[in-house]
Design an enzyme around this catalytic site. Sequence first.
Site, PDB file in Angstrom:
ATOM      1  N   SER A  72     -10.723  -0.602   3.346  1.00 54.86           N
ATOM      2  CA  SER A  72     -10.747  -0.779   4.879  1.00 54.86           C
ATOM      3  C   SER A  72      -9.757   0.944   4.690  1.00 54.86           C
ATOM      4  O   SER A  72      -9.199   1.043   4.481  1.00 54.86           O
ATOM      5  CB  SER A  72      -8.979  -1.616   4.819  1.00 54.86           C
ATOM      6  OG  SER A  72      -9.013  -2.961   3.845  1.00 54.86           O
ATOM      7  N   ARG A 122       1.114  -1.670   0.018  1.00 61.57           N
ATOM      8  CA  ARG A 122      -0.420  -0.148  -0.046  1.00 61.57           C
ATOM      9  C   ARG A 122       1.152   1.207   0.135  1.00 61.57           C
ATOM     10  O   ARG A 122       0.534   2.454   0.937  1.00 61.57           O
ATOM     11  CB  ARG A 122      -0.539  -0.223   0.864  1.00 61.57           C
ATOM     12  CG  ARG A 122      -1.753  -1.112   1.503  1.00 61.57           C
ATOM     13  CD  ARG A 122      -2.814  -0.597   0.428  1.00 61.57           C
ATOM     14  NE  ARG A 122      -4.337  -1.716   0.788  1.00 61.57           N
ATOM     15  CZ  ARG A 122      -4.051  -3.331   0.150  1.00 61.57           C
ATOM     16  NH1 ARG A 122      -3.392  -3.563  -0.401  1.00 61.57           N
ATOM     17  NH2 ARG A 122      -5.187  -3.786   0.261  1.00 61.57           N
ATOM     18  N   GLU A 135      -5.037   3.935   6.354  1.00 60.64           N
ATOM     19  CA  GLU A 135      -4.371   3.454   4.531  1.00 60.64           C
ATOM     20  C   GLU A 135      -5.013   4.161   3.881  1.00 60.64           C
ATOM     21  O   GLU A 135      -4.731   4.963   2.922  1.00 60.64           O
ATOM     22  CB  GLU A 135      -4.752   1.886   4.131  1.00 60.64           C
ATOM     23  CG  GLU A 135      -4.800   1.306   2.971  1.00 60.64           C
ATOM     24  CD  GLU A 135      -5.450   0.866   2.460  1.00 60.64           C
ATOM     25  OE1 GLU A 135      -5.965   1.317   1.455  1.00 60.64           O
ATOM     26  OE2 GLU A 135      -6.512  -0.057   2.923  1.00 60.64           O
TER      27      GLU A 135
END
Length: 334
Positions: free
Chosen positions: A234, A163, A330
């Site tokens: 998420s 990520r 995130e």
Amino acid sequence: MKDWRNGDLSGRNTFGIAARCKRWVEVDSEEELMAFLPTLSTADAPLLVLGAGSNLLLTADYPGTVLHVNIKGREATVEGTDVYLRCGAGETWDDIVAFCVQQGWHGAENLSLIPGEVGASAVQNIGAYGVEAKELIVKVEAVEWATARKVTFSNADCAYAYRQSRFKNEWKGRFVITHVTYRLSTEFRPCLDYGGLRAHLSSDHPTAEELRRAVIDIRRAKLPDPKVEGNAGSFFMNPVVTRGQLEALQRQYPQMPHYEVDENRVKVPAGWLIEQCGWKGKTLGKAGVHDRQALVLVNRGGATGADMLALCRAIQGDVQRKFEIKIEPEVNIV
Ligand code: FAD
Ligand code: EPU
């Protein structure tokens, strides 16, 4: 090209947060983008590039210009079993996956149904079910917004990690991505090892369509639809801890799940940590924790960015106190 004052961002972020921007600009081609960037006055800065807004938490009205890159287009070049597919940054990511499956070009099946656009796939290094975009990306074309200069990056230039990419870190806000080239293959070598995926398939030798369907079914069962309940997938990344930390924690929490990262480190599912803190399905003000996936924070209706942040901080605090693990968002907080 579209160019509006006082743009409405409510329908442009999947959390469904009500917010406005000083100016909204949408470009349909690289030429329009190159012509627009030098005209952006300091009065209309700063600049935020927005894709589909599916990984974004807006905490206030945006004081500058929000730019959407609506560049479309797909060009394929076949070299042996490799297929190089150059896509416009404004293409919807899942349309590209569906197109590749239909053409018999493989590698993206596990990334089915991830919301958002091609441009962001190269910023976020999107990932799911054991595959990450970095395994497919070969070239990223962009324009530097301060100089309106065209630049091309290789996969290695982007420093991809879980990520992460340079676009999210030291290059944040510097480049506007116009095209991404992915390498796919005419050979199908499915990746089925991510927990739950194999069990969902009726055979160990699925077709690409069956794999895509299985991923879509699992995702639909687990993740809330942003059209029904605002969310950005998420909210936190899964934290990476040392083996020493894991062993110490496992003395107290023997069932703590984890995944190998390398010899010294493991990844712990943040969803498990949050659930253990009792947050699953809970609500704080107008913000909540999804009842089937504790890693997903949802807008229960009319939440502001501040409501979502208050819940984020409460969860971070509880996880830190209980496990001494810091979990990081995130989503991009703006
Ligand atoms: P945005 O949210 O609009 O932008 C994300 C970032 O990219 C911002 O910093 C923005 O400035 C930048 N950006 C966007 N376009 C450009 C461009 N052209 N040039 C430069 N910078 C740009 N993610 C996963 O990795 N795996 C998942 O399984 C997953 N599941 C999800 C499920 C749900 C229900 C939702 C809502 C989200 C999920 N996500 C997942 C997160 C999200 O889909 C990805 O992060 C996606 O890449 C965001 O795309 P976007 O176009 O909406 O980007
Ligand atoms: N878990 C719980 N309780 C929960 C949720 C998860 O205990 O409420 C534990 C379980 O042990 C479960 C494990 O966490 O087996 C993993 O859960 P899941 O397979 O749902 O994956 P995740 O780690 O929560 C990650 C990505 C998702 C991606 C899936 C599938 C991150 C931050 N998230 O979630 O990506 O779709 O794996 O690969 O890495 C996103 O980035 O927005 C996103 C949705």
